[in-house]
Design an enzyme around this catalytic site. Sequence first.
Site, PDB file in Angstrom:
ATOM      1  N   GLY A 185      38.401  32.883  49.887  1.00 52.97           N
ATOM      2  CA  GLY A 185      37.461  31.978  49.230  1.00 52.97           C
ATOM      3  C   GLY A 185      37.375  30.645  49.947  1.00 52.97           C
ATOM      4  O   GLY A 185      37.560  29.590  49.339  1.00 52.97           O
ATOM      5  N   ALA A 186      37.071  30.683  51.254  1.00 56.72           N
ATOM      6  CA  ALA A 186      37.275  29.500  52.090  1.00 56.72           C
ATOM      7  C   ALA A 186      36.003  28.769  52.500  1.00 56.72           C
ATOM      8  O   ALA A 186      36.062  27.881  53.338  1.00 56.72           O
ATOM      9  CB  ALA A 186      38.044  29.879  53.350  1.00 56.72           C
TER      10      ALA A 186
ATOM     11  N   ASN B 222      33.197  38.890  55.697  1.00 58.83           N
ATOM     12  CA  ASN B 222      32.554  38.960  54.390  1.00 58.83           C
ATOM     13  C   ASN B 222      33.314  39.964  53.532  1.00 58.83           C
ATOM     14  O   ASN B 222      33.407  41.148  53.887  1.00 58.83           O
ATOM     15  CB  ASN B 222      31.095  39.391  54.556  1.00 58.83           C
ATOM     16  CG  ASN B 222      30.402  39.631  53.230  1.00 58.83           C
ATOM     17  OD1 ASN B 222      30.268  40.764  52.799  1.00 58.83           O
ATOM     18  ND2 ASN B 222      29.979  38.582  52.586  1.00 58.83           N
ATOM     19  N   VAL B 223      33.893  39.483  52.428  1.00 54.73           N
ATOM     20  CA  VAL B 223      34.741  40.335  51.594  1.00 54.73           C
ATOM     21  C   VAL B 223      34.465  40.054  50.125  1.00 54.73           C
ATOM     22  O   VAL B 223      34.469  38.897  49.698  1.00 54.73           O
ATOM     23  CB  VAL B 223      36.249  40.092  51.871  1.00 54.73           C
ATOM     24  CG1 VAL B 223      37.103  41.017  51.006  1.00 54.73           C
ATOM     25  CG2 VAL B 223      36.573  40.281  53.339  1.00 54.73           C
TER      26      VAL B 223
ATOM     27  N   ASN C 276      43.372  31.945  47.252  1.00 56.46           N
ATOM     28  CA  ASN C 276      42.562  30.927  46.595  1.00 56.46           C
ATOM     29  C   ASN C 276      41.353  31.486  45.859  1.00 56.46           C
ATOM     30  O   ASN C 276      40.875  30.869  44.910  1.00 56.46           O
ATOM     31  CB  ASN C 276      42.100  29.908  47.647  1.00 56.46           C
ATOM     32  CG  ASN C 276      41.018  28.982  47.118  1.00 56.46           C
ATOM     33  OD1 ASN C 276      41.271  28.107  46.296  1.00 56.46           O
ATOM     34  ND2 ASN C 276      39.784  29.183  47.591  1.00 56.46           N
TER      35      ASN C 276
ATOM     36  N   SER D 287      46.255  27.270  38.091  1.00 56.69           N
ATOM     37  CA  SER D 287      45.404  26.316  37.398  1.00 56.69           C
ATOM     38  C   SER D 287      46.197  25.713  36.243  1.00 56.69           C
ATOM     39  O   SER D 287      47.184  26.300  35.784  1.00 56.69           O
ATOM     40  CB  SER D 287      44.153  27.028  36.849  1.00 56.69           C
ATOM     41  OG  SER D 287      43.446  26.219  35.944  1.00 56.69           O
TER      42      SER D 287
ATOM     43  N   TYR E 164      39.607  33.914  31.239  1.00 58.08           N
ATOM     44  CA  TYR E 164      39.960  33.156  32.448  1.00 58.08           C
ATOM     45  C   TYR E 164      41.398  32.662  32.369  1.00 58.08           C
ATOM     46  O   TYR E 164      42.176  32.814  33.323  1.00 58.08           O
ATOM     47  CB  TYR E 164      39.007  31.981  32.640  1.00 58.08           C
ATOM     48  CG  TYR E 164      39.387  31.077  33.792  1.00 58.08           C
ATOM     49  CD1 TYR E 164      39.128  31.452  35.101  1.00 58.08           C
ATOM     50  CD2 TYR E 164      40.007  29.849  33.568  1.00 58.08           C
ATOM     51  CE1 TYR E 164      39.492  30.635  36.163  1.00 58.08           C
ATOM     52  CE2 TYR E 164      40.365  29.025  34.624  1.00 58.08           C
ATOM     53  CZ  TYR E 164      40.101  29.417  35.921  1.00 58.08           C
ATOM     54  OH  TYR E 164      40.460  28.596  36.971  1.00 58.08           O
TER      55      TYR E 164
ATOM     56  N   LYS F 270      44.793  33.444  34.807  1.00 66.84           N
ATOM     57  CA  LYS F 270      45.566  32.412  35.494  1.00 66.84           C
ATOM     58  C   LYS F 270      47.025  32.405  35.041  1.00 66.84           C
ATOM     59  O   LYS F 270      47.932  32.122  35.828  1.00 66.84           O
ATOM     60  CB  LYS F 270      44.914  31.046  35.288  1.00 66.84           C
ATOM     61  CG  LYS F 270      43.610  30.887  36.053  1.00 66.84           C
ATOM     62  CD  LYS F 270      43.818  31.036  37.566  1.00 66.84           C
ATOM     63  CE  LYS F 270      42.577  30.748  38.360  1.00 66.84           C
ATOM     64  NZ  LYS F 270      42.795  30.809  39.832  1.00 66.84           N
TER      65      LYS F 270
END
Length: 234
Positions: free
Chosen positions: A8-9, A58-59, A87, A139, A152, A156
Amino acid sequence: MPTAVITGATKGIGRAIAEKLLQQGFDVAVCARSTNQLRDLHDEWERNYPTSKIFMQNVDVSKKEAVKEFAKNILDNFKKIDILVNNAGIFAQGNLAIEADDQLENMMDTNLFSAYHLTRCLLPAMKQYQSGHIFNLCSVASLQAYPNGGAYSITKYALLGFTENLRYELRNEGIKVTAISPGATWSNSWSSSGIAQERIMKAEDIAEILWSTYNLSKQAVVEHIVLRPQLGDL
């Protein structure tokens, strides 16, 4: 050169971490879901960091086989993994009683299972050198229930549990494991919120704390970092 893997960069915290490590002379392997964003970022990084090797793919990290293919390609391109940053994540507000029926499953695939599968695939290479540092981006939602946290927050909590178990298992392997639990951190998703940018932490703050943690002595590990905006959670 040392090598870092970041999921997620292309924006937000992931991009800030990748650029911090590129500035420090790292090679990087990164992934994201947007091909266009990856292409634009690749061109920018090649201009700004010409001595670093940059691998992008691309993933869709919610797909187990896609994550495993990414891991294989990383190991085909890099001999040693010094930093792994899990991330990638997605967020949707919810109330457990009324949120969409598949909301938990969808977020677990991205927020937990992507980190689980990628870590498992890369661990043999890290164990070979008895070194490396794994950072999982948790988080403040990993720490306590809050309004509209729903599925969510569950994911986490689970990611923090994965991190703690992983640290316990790897403590004698020379591999460090750190959970980072940020509060509100600026990204494009906040731009339409009406909240002033100055009220929210910078993504670069997370990158700086990761870098400082990585640079501790071999015998020291920071187990869990919690960061919040100075004025508190939103």
